[in-house]
Scaffold this motif. Structure first.
Motif, PDB file in Angstrom:
ATOM      1  N   UNK A 102      45.774  25.007   1.099  1.00  0.00           N
ATOM      2  CA  UNK A 102      44.730  25.477   2.028  1.00  0.00           C
ATOM      3  C   UNK A 102      44.805  24.730   3.360  1.00  0.00           C
ATOM      4  N   UNK A 103      45.025  23.428   3.280  1.00  0.00           N
ATOM      5  CA  UNK A 103      45.152  22.643   4.520  1.00  0.00           C
ATOM      6  C   UNK A 103      46.343  23.099   5.348  1.00  0.00           C
ATOM      7  N   UNK A 104      47.438  23.393   4.642  1.00  0.00           N
ATOM      8  CA  UNK A 104      48.632  23.850   5.348  1.00  0.00           C
ATOM      9  C   UNK A 104      48.354  25.183   6.053  1.00  0.00           C
ATOM     10  N   UNK A 105      47.663  26.082   5.361  1.00  0.00           N
ATOM     11  CA  UNK A 105      47.312  27.374   5.972  1.00  0.00           C
ATOM     12  C   UNK A 105      46.480  27.144   7.233  1.00  0.00           C
ATOM     13  N   UNK A 106      45.504  26.252   7.130  1.00  0.00           N
ATOM     14  CA  UNK A 106      44.676  25.962   8.317  1.00  0.00           C
ATOM     15  C   UNK A 106      45.524  25.425   9.460  1.00  0.00           C
ATOM     16  N   UNK A 107      46.443  24.494   9.128  1.00  0.00           N
ATOM     17  CA  UNK A 107      47.184  23.893  10.234  1.00  0.00           C
ATOM     18  C   UNK A 107      48.211  24.881  10.807  1.00  0.00           C
ATOM     19  N   UNK A 145      56.118  26.634   3.395  1.00  0.00           N
ATOM     20  CA  UNK A 145      55.611  26.373   2.040  1.00  0.00           C
ATOM     21  C   UNK A 145      56.691  25.753   1.161  1.00  0.00           C
ATOM     22  N   UNK A 146      57.914  26.272   1.314  1.00  0.00           N
ATOM     23  CA  UNK A 146      59.010  25.764   0.490  1.00  0.00           C
ATOM     24  C   UNK A 146      59.325  24.299   0.798  1.00  0.00           C
ATOM     25  N   UNK A 147      59.169  23.918   2.057  1.00  0.00           N
ATOM     26  CA  UNK A 147      59.399  22.514   2.438  1.00  0.00           C
ATOM     27  C   UNK A 147      58.478  21.608   1.628  1.00  0.00           C
ATOM     28  N   UNK A 148      57.267  22.070   1.459  1.00  0.00           N
ATOM     29  CA  UNK A 148      56.233  21.256   0.817  1.00  0.00           C
ATOM     30  C   UNK A 148      56.248  21.375  -0.714  1.00  0.00           C
ATOM     31  N   UNK A 149      56.475  22.590  -1.225  1.00  0.00           N
ATOM     32  CA  UNK A 149      56.270  22.824  -2.664  1.00  0.00           C
ATOM     33  C   UNK A 149      57.534  23.222  -3.421  1.00  0.00           C
ATOM     34  N   UNK A 194      58.279  27.652  -6.411  1.00  0.00           N
ATOM     35  CA  UNK A 194      56.814  27.785  -6.480  1.00  0.00           C
ATOM     36  C   UNK A 194      56.272  28.894  -5.573  1.00  0.00           C
ATOM     37  N   UNK A 195      57.167  29.480  -4.783  1.00  0.00           N
ATOM     38  CA  UNK A 195      56.690  30.407  -3.750  1.00  0.00           C
ATOM     39  C   UNK A 195      57.206  31.824  -4.046  1.00  0.00           C
ATOM     40  N   UNK A 196      56.279  32.764  -4.243  1.00  0.00           N
ATOM     41  CA  UNK A 196      56.676  34.135  -4.576  1.00  0.00           C
ATOM     42  C   UNK A 196      56.076  35.094  -3.547  1.00  0.00           C
ATOM     43  N   UNK A 197      56.961  35.906  -2.965  1.00  0.00           N
ATOM     44  CA  UNK A 197      56.474  36.874  -1.968  1.00  0.00           C
ATOM     45  C   UNK A 197      56.301  38.235  -2.627  1.00  0.00           C
ATOM     46  N   UNK A 198      55.142  38.822  -2.444  1.00  0.00           N
ATOM     47  CA  UNK A 198      54.931  40.165  -2.988  1.00  0.00           C
ATOM     48  C   UNK A 198      54.162  41.005  -1.971  1.00  0.00           C
ATOM     49  N   UNK A 199      53.921  42.256  -2.356  1.00  0.00           N
ATOM     50  CA  UNK A 199      53.177  43.146  -1.451  1.00  0.00           C
ATOM     51  C   UNK A 199      52.427  44.169  -2.292  1.00  0.00           C
ATOM     52  N   UNK A 200      51.855  45.160  -1.634  1.00  0.00           N
ATOM     53  CA  UNK A 200      51.016  46.129  -2.344  1.00  0.00           C
ATOM     54  C   UNK A 200      51.802  46.841  -3.442  1.00  0.00           C
ATOM     55  N   UNK A 201      51.173  47.001  -4.588  1.00  0.00           N
ATOM     56  CA  UNK A 201      51.832  47.644  -5.725  1.00  0.00           C
ATOM     57  C   UNK A 201      51.096  48.905  -6.160  1.00  0.00           C
ATOM     58  N   UNK A 202      51.706  49.625  -7.131  1.00  0.00           N
ATOM     59  CA  UNK A 202      51.142  50.902  -7.575  1.00  0.00           C
ATOM     60  C   UNK A 202      50.104  50.760  -8.697  1.00  0.00           C
ATOM     61  N   UNK A 203      49.541  51.885  -9.068  1.00  0.00           N
ATOM     62  CA  UNK A 203      48.608  51.918 -10.193  1.00  0.00           C
ATOM     63  C   UNK A 203      49.347  52.033 -11.526  1.00  0.00           C
ATOM     64  N   UNK A 204      48.591  52.378 -12.551  1.00  0.00           N
ATOM     65  CA  UNK A 204      49.123  52.494 -13.914  1.00  0.00           C
ATOM     66  C   UNK A 204      50.355  53.411 -13.981  1.00  0.00           C
ATOM     67  N   UNK A 205      51.349  52.978 -14.755  1.00  0.00           N
ATOM     68  CA  UNK A 205      52.533  53.815 -14.966  1.00  0.00           C
ATOM     69  C   UNK A 205      52.801  53.903 -16.465  1.00  0.00           C
ATOM     70  N   UNK A 206      53.198  55.073 -16.934  1.00  0.00           N
ATOM     71  CA  UNK A 206      53.587  55.220 -18.350  1.00  0.00           C
ATOM     72  C   UNK A 206      55.099  55.290 -18.415  1.00  0.00           C
ATOM     73  N   UNK A 207      55.675  54.738 -19.502  1.00  0.00           N
ATOM     74  CA  UNK A 207      57.142  54.772 -19.577  1.00  0.00           C
ATOM     75  C   UNK A 207      57.606  55.793 -20.600  1.00  0.00           C
TER      76      UNK A 207
END
Ligand code: PMV
Length: 327
Positions: free
Chosen positions: A267-272, A306-310, A314-327
């Motif tokens: 959180x501190x890193x985000x602020x700075x 983030x990677x420098x610090x953690x 530990x760092x995973x990038x993601x984005x918007x995903x879909x709803x329920x899917x049946x296989x």
């Protein structure tokens, strides 16, 4: 209604709440005190297969390949009872779950878990639920699962009864280049479950009524910010709402927290970073891992900080995903 002879597999994606739910008016039916809004994420999901089998003498639950003890399976068996009641069937099930979400560490594994179970079990038993009823059913497993039926931005309208407490899509297809960067500072199981924690807050935090008031206003405002593609406004509202939720944990009696030392470091890193011009905002659920909202063009800079610090694992990038899917 016919029970399926083949196993039914469903995939559900977890979601991160931008406006959180933290408290219930009805614990059994999981009717929340406030409405909430989330973003479904594409890289954290649960696959669950269910087969109802008349030959079984009890439910058999495996999780990531291991059979669960009676104690650990209890919440799933209770949920299967809800499904059996609804279908008026008395048959046990084989349930197999694979989680691509760190369990119980605040990346809402219960959201994807119970959404996938609701979808696979209801279909396997022969119920043909529409999305609204699927959302209502998922709610009986875990509050946040109510929202994981849909992709993109999703609102859970609190309602006041089993019939009218369910999620609705706010914006299913997100054509907005934003990422969520998850910083997995700690993957161990949390000490205080969200359901226990939130009820302590409802009953004891002197700030609880203020929370209900501010989160209602924040929900209205964030919907406008999303519609206007106002990233700054959306991030600011989400970060504030997260801190207001965590203030409920700190002001409860007994007090508890999901922050650990590294969560505060993030959180501190985000602020700075923000004060140095990199626009990003954090949010955090009931666990120490922090998720950061960032526009696509700023993601690689944020990730490298983030990677420098953690460390990169530990760092995973993601984005918007879909709803329920049946296989
Ligand atoms: O789904 P539950 O009952 O475990 O509660 C989750 C609560 C938060 O993740 C902290 C907030 C939310 O709205 O998802």
């Amino acid at each position: 209604m016919t029970i399926s002879k083949n196993k039914v597999t469903a995939r559900a994606y977890t979601n991160i709440a931008l406006i959180k739910y933290w408290g219930k008016v009805d614990q059994k039916l999981k009717i929340p005190t406030t409405s909430s809004l989330s973003l479904t994420l594409k890289d954290f999901y649960t696959d669950t297969s269910v087969l109802f089998n008349e030959k079984l003498l009890e439910d058999k639950i495996t999780f990531n390949g291991q059979q669960l003890s009676e104690k650990k399976a209890e919440r799933i068996v209770n949920f299967l009872d809800v499904v059996r009641d609804l279908a008026q069937q008395n048959v046990y099930a084989e349930v197999s779950t694979i989680n691509k979400v760190p369990t119980s560490a605040g990346l809402a594994s219960s959201a994807s878990g119970f959404a996938a179970l609701a979808a696979s079990a209801s279909k396997a038993i022969g119920l043909n639920l529409n999305k609204k009823d699927l959302s209502r059913l998922a709610r009986r497993g875990s509050g946040s699962a109510t929202r994981s039926i849909y992709g993109g931005f999703v609102e859970w309208k609190k309602g006041f009864s089993d019939e009218n407490s369910y999620a609705v899509p706010f914006e299913e297809e997100v054509d907005w280049p934003i990422n969520v960067v998850a910083v997995m500072v700690n993957q161990s199981e949390k000490q205080m479950s969200s359901s226990k924690g939130m009820q302590i807050s409802v009953n004891t935090s002197p700030y609880y009524s203020a929370w209900e008031k501010v989160s209602k206003k924040a929900l209205k405002e964030i919907k406008v910010a999303i519609k206007n593609r106002d990233f700054d406004k959306m991030g600011k509202i989400a970060e504030e709402n997260a801190m207001q939720m965590h203030a409920l944990t700190l002001s409860s009696s007994p007090d508890y927290t999901y922050f650990d030392a590294d969560s505060l470091k993030v959180m501190n890193l985000v602020h700075s970073l923000r004060s140095s011009g990199l626009t990003c905002y954090f949010t955090m659920d009931a666990g120490p891992n922090v998720k950061i909202l960032v526009e696509k063009q700023n993601t690689s800079k944020l990730v490298s900080e983030l990677e420098k610090e953690f460390g990169s694992d530990k760092v995973i990038v993601t984005s918007a995903g879909p709803g329920i899917e049946y296989q």
